[in-house]
Scaffold this active site. Structure first.
Site, PDB file in Angstrom:
ATOM      1  N   GLU A  44       0.834  -1.210   0.000  1.00 41.58           N
ATOM      2  CA  GLU A  44       0.000   0.000   0.000  1.00 41.58           C
ATOM      3  C   GLU A  44       0.871   1.264   0.000  1.00 41.58           C
ATOM      4  O   GLU A  44       1.802   1.372   0.785  1.00 41.58           O
ATOM      5  CB  GLU A  44      -0.909  -0.019   1.233  1.00 41.58           C
ATOM      6  CG  GLU A  44      -1.904   1.133   1.290  1.00 41.58           C
ATOM      7  CD  GLU A  44      -2.796   1.067   2.514  1.00 41.58           C
ATOM      8  OE1 GLU A  44      -3.889   1.658   2.475  1.00 41.58           O
ATOM      9  OE2 GLU A  44      -2.410   0.418   3.515  1.00 41.58           O
ATOM     10  N   LYS A 118      -9.426   2.641  -3.177  1.00 37.70           N
ATOM     11  CA  LYS A 118      -9.845   2.027  -1.913  1.00 37.70           C
ATOM     12  C   LYS A 118     -11.208   2.555  -1.475  1.00 37.70           C
ATOM     13  O   LYS A 118     -11.414   3.765  -1.376  1.00 37.70           O
ATOM     14  CB  LYS A 118      -8.776   2.324  -0.862  1.00 37.70           C
ATOM     15  CG  LYS A 118      -8.979   1.683   0.500  1.00 37.70           C
ATOM     16  CD  LYS A 118      -7.756   1.990   1.358  1.00 37.70           C
ATOM     17  CE  LYS A 118      -7.821   1.377   2.738  1.00 37.70           C
ATOM     18  NZ  LYS A 118      -6.573   1.633   3.498  1.00 37.70           N
ATOM     19  N   CYS A 155      -5.915  -3.003   1.712  1.00 35.58           N
ATOM     20  CA  CYS A 155      -5.773  -2.957   3.169  1.00 35.58           C
ATOM     21  C   CYS A 155      -7.095  -3.094   3.909  1.00 35.58           C
ATOM     22  O   CYS A 155      -7.688  -4.164   3.930  1.00 35.58           O
ATOM     23  CB  CYS A 155      -5.010  -1.689   3.576  1.00 35.58           C
ATOM     24  SG  CYS A 155      -4.349  -1.775   5.274  1.00 35.58           S
TER      25      CYS A 155
END
Length: 280
Positions: A44, A118, A155
């Site tokens: 990430e 994300k 994540c």
């Protein structure tokens, strides 16, 4: 003949600046290519520290455009050089005030295929991401690459089963999950959630975590990156919990169809009964 894809991931320590971080990942990618890898993914916001341990405006300077910023441009050159598909997670600025936690996907010939942003943005101690990132707004793309159909989930997203499922419905064979998660917060979940997602959705998952302690906080990123197959089994060993590592594994994509015929989870879904899942 088996449909085997040699895949790679990198869990890395922070070097102190973007130029050396990018250079280090270039060398890892070249080594992966020498080992025969055809696809690789990074952690990430790979070219920066995990600055979300603090809330300071100076860290907006890590952001760059996607795909026309310097890092993705350089990774497109690297993809052409190595003949690998590359998953490139960066801090994206779209326009003034519009920032995203993003991963670009680049095909083996250097073609920019698109990006994932994300969706789920945490705001808890040590992970002050809402200060920096807007929630993703590009859906759940799956990219038709030289190695097959590749998706990305970033994540904190991994805690939410809905996106995993949508990637499967969109045809994913391999999902990269670049992360930055620390020992005291989630280590007991790390080897549960992604294997469970691989089983439930019957595809391969590449789970990537940072490693080490960085300059903007005391989060202890614990590495232990891995590939997991559609039966929930680790492909080879899990990476170190303390050191940087390049992980290269052979993934038998024929296993996906075998498992889907045997377990038939997609056949037995009941979307007609799931309306309550999307009510606010």
């Amino acid at each position: 003949m088996a449909n085997v894809v040699r895949a790679a991931l990198v869990q890395a320590t922070w070097t102190g600046d973007t130029a050396s971080m990018v250079a280090k990942h270039i060398e890892h990618a070249r080594e992966a290519a020498r080992q025969g890898a055809k696809v690789i993914g990074f952690q990430e916001v790979f070219n920066a520290p995990y600055f979300c341990q603090v809330q300071e405006p100076e860290h907006y300077a890590w952001a760059e455009p996607v795909p026309d910023g310097p890092t993705v441009t350089r990774m497109r050159e690297l993809a052409r050089e190595t003949g690998m598909v590359i998953v490139v997670p960066v801090f994206e600025v779209e326009q003034s005030g519009f920032y995203y936690n993003t991963a670009a996907v680049i095909d083996a010939d250097g073609t920019y295929l698109g990006k994932y942003r994300k969706h789920h943005i945490p705001q808890v101690k040590g992970f002050w991401e809402k200060y920096y990132f807007k929630p993703g707004n590009l859906g759940w793309p799956v990219f038709d690459t030289a190695v097959g159909k590749v998706g990305v989930y970033i994540c904190y997203d991994r805690h939410f089963p809905e996106g995993w499922r949508q990637l499967g419905l969109n045809g994913a064979q391999l999902v990269y999950n670049p992360s930055a998660t620390h020992r005291g917060l989630s280590s007991h979940l790390w080897q549960l959630e992604q294997p469970a997602a691989a089983v439930a959705n019957e595809y391969f998952v590449a789970a990537i975590n940072r490693v080490g302690v960085e300059e903007y906080g005391d989060n202890d990123f614990y590495g232990t990156s891995y590939f997991v197959d559609p039966r929930g089994k680790f492909v080879g060993e899990v990476a170190s919990d303390k050191g940087e590592e390049l992980v290269v594994r052979d993934l038998d994509f024929d296993l996906i169809e075998e498992v889907r015929q045997q377990w038939a989870f997609y056949r037995d879904r009941r979307p007609d009964a799931y309306e309550g899942l999307v009510q606010p």
